[in-house]
Design an enzyme around this catalytic site. Structure first.
Site, PDB file in Angstrom:
ATOM      1  N   GLU A  99     -90.933 -52.660  10.350  1.00 27.85           N
ATOM      2  CA  GLU A  99     -91.775 -51.863   9.466  1.00 27.85           C
ATOM      3  C   GLU A  99     -92.529 -52.731   8.472  1.00 27.85           C
ATOM      4  OE1 GLU A  99     -89.110 -47.900   8.863  1.00 27.85           O
ATOM      5  OE2 GLU A  99     -88.086 -49.830   8.700  1.00 27.85           O
ATOM      6  N   ARG A 102     -94.097 -49.593   1.108  1.00 23.36           N
ATOM      7  CA  ARG A 102     -93.679 -48.451   1.907  1.00 23.36           C
ATOM      8  C   ARG A 102     -93.589 -47.248   0.978  1.00 23.36           C
ATOM      9  NH1 ARG A 102     -87.688 -46.715   3.762  1.00 23.36           N
ATOM     10  NH2 ARG A 102     -88.262 -45.044   5.198  1.00 23.36           N
ATOM     11  N   ARG A 128     -77.134 -37.225   5.226  1.00 25.78           N
ATOM     12  CA  ARG A 128     -77.967 -36.025   5.340  1.00 25.78           C
ATOM     13  C   ARG A 128     -77.566 -35.232   6.584  1.00 25.78           C
ATOM     14  NH1 ARG A 128     -83.569 -39.146   4.970  1.00 25.78           N
ATOM     15  NH2 ARG A 128     -82.218 -40.987   5.026  1.00 25.78           N
ATOM     16  N   ASN A 181     -90.294 -52.699  -0.402  1.00 27.11           N
ATOM     17  CA  ASN A 181     -89.643 -51.451   0.016  1.00 27.11           C
ATOM     18  C   ASN A 181     -88.565 -51.155  -1.018  1.00 27.11           C
ATOM     19  OD1 ASN A 181     -88.358 -49.314   1.233  1.00 27.11           O
ATOM     20  ND2 ASN A 181     -88.005 -50.316   3.190  1.00 27.11           N
ATOM     21  N   HIS A 231     -90.324 -41.933   9.378  1.00 27.74           N
ATOM     22  CA  HIS A 231     -90.115 -43.200  10.093  1.00 27.74           C
ATOM     23  C   HIS A 231     -91.366 -43.626  10.864  1.00 27.74           C
ATOM     24  CE1 HIS A 231     -85.659 -41.945   9.963  1.00 27.74           C
ATOM     25  NE2 HIS A 231     -85.830 -42.916   9.072  1.00 27.74           N
TER      26      HIS A 231
END
Length: 403
Positions: free
Chosen positions: A378, A92, A240, A8, A180
């Site tokens: 994940e 990912r 963000r 990742n 996600h």
């Protein structure tokens, strides 16, 4: 036993994990590590599955200038000191665009298509693809798999998928994707074992971390998401802004003279909790701060989650359970309590003791909607997808090509 490397990659760090598998059960995590401080103060750290430190080593800044160099450092350590040579690598990749609704074995054509979506996920996509290109150059026979954060949401219905813009833009790929997805896929797969009574019901999952979103799931499938075309939409995040009137962007460019690249940098890196508070993008620092702007940022964060939970409940036409996951969702009992207070109109009530000890089920006995905390994984999802594509489907061919 064979191993899978899961990568990742971000702008200043490369996180990696090693999973072992034997073709039988699910992959088992062996090593978890990262190279951070890329280009400034590079540092390699890793631990085994028990948490025992395996390495903690600093490097000169000019020796680890970019993501491929960081991956090279990690790879050398795995090969030379741990005697690990992975059979394949799973990555990912944040944005799969309209082309990819499931994991895919990578080749140069796939990478070229994925590069088109770099502007839609500028914090992630270029850095996700950098180690892939590096490995293709240096180890061309090593199989690689891309696992997409958008894939879980690609089964959305047309009403959830479209913007009210000319259809030709939708056909070009301007649509609501959601992100996600690897986290939500893991939760959907975990619920039958964790909470079987709600696994096939109407569930809102709140993935709350530095990046944050919520997903409405019905029978384990994504129905609606707070994120859309890019990872800027929906909930307020660390840096963000979340949901924003497009007119704000027009104002920044027309009245403040921002270029497209300047506006992009501003929206991805200077807004959110960081912009609201002027203190930090880290929720832990905001909760510890006495600054009233930090308190306002936290209130704003929970307020927007409450608003979006109402929207997702409407999309599901009711609610059978609410699940917290990711860094803030799993670890901040106070944020969970604040959100639950805003959702009391849904019949949600927490048990303070269970919430305080981060139990699996944190709602009170009288809560009409049960509330759970389910840690996400994940990396395990990436490992499982990689094994499925490389090992189970073509074991003989992939073993030969990786040698």
């Amino acid at each position: 036993m064979d191993t899978i490397l899961v990568v990742n990659a971000g702008s200043s760090s490369v996180k990696f994990q090693i999973f072992a598998f034997d073709g039988g059960g699910r992959p088992e995590r062996q090593i978890k590590g990262q190279v951070d401080g890329i280009g400034s103060r590079p540092r390699l750290r890793a631990a085994n599955v028990k948490g025992d430190k395996l390495v903690d080593r600093d490097f000169p800044a000019d020796s680890v200038r970019d993501v491929p160099a960081a991956l090279h450092v990690a790879g050398d350590w795995l090969r030379e000191e741990q005697r690990i040579t992975p059979l394949a690598v799973g990555h990912r990749v944040v944005h799969g665009g309209p082309d990819y609704d499931r994991p895919v074995v990578l080749d140069h054509g796939v990478v070229a298509r994925l590069e088109r979506y770099a502007s839609l996920a500028p914090l992630h996509q270029p850095h996700n693809l950098a180690p892939i290109r590096s490995l293709m150059t240096n180890l061309p026979n090593l199989p690689q798999v891309a696992c997409f954060d958008t894939a879980f949401h690609r089964a959305h219905g047309a009403l959830a998928d479209h913007y009210a813009i000319p259809r030709r833009l939708h056909e070009e790929g301007v649509r609501r994707y959601g992100f996600h997805g690897l986290s939500y896929e893991y939760i959907a797969n975990a619920l039958p074992g964790t909470a079987p009574e709600i696994a096939n019901g109407r569930v809102i999952v709140a993935h709350l971390g530095n990046g944050a979103s919520m997903c409405a799931m019905k029978a384990g499938k994504s129905v609606e998401s707070t994120m859309g075309f890019t990872a800027l939409d929906g909930l307020v995040m660390g840096t963000r802004p979340g949901q924003l009137d497009p007119g704000v962007v027009l104002y920044l460019m027309a009245e403040r003279g921002m270029s497209a690249s300047s506006a992009q940098h501003f929206l991805y890196r200077e807004c959110g909790l960081k912009g609201l508070s002027g203190v930090s993008n880290d929720m832990r620092e905001l909760e510890a701060s006495a600054d009233p702007n930090a308190a306002f940022a936290i209130d704003y964060f929970t307020y927007r989650i409450g608003l979006n939970a109402g929207m997702l409940t409407a999309a599901l036409q009711g609610l059978d359970a609410f699940v917290f996951t990711a860094g803030i969702g799993e670890n901040s009992s106070s944020i969970r309590a604040r959100i639950a207070e805003r959702l009391a109109w849904l019949g949600i009530a927490l048990d303070p003791v269970e919430n305080g000890r981060h139990a699996s089920r944190i709602s009170s006995a009288g809560s009409r909607v049960p509330v759970y905390v389910v840690p996400t994984d994940e990396e395990l999802m990436i490992a499982q997808h990689t094994v499925a594509l490389i090992w189970k489907h073509q074991p003989g061919q992939k073993r030969e090509s990786a040698s």
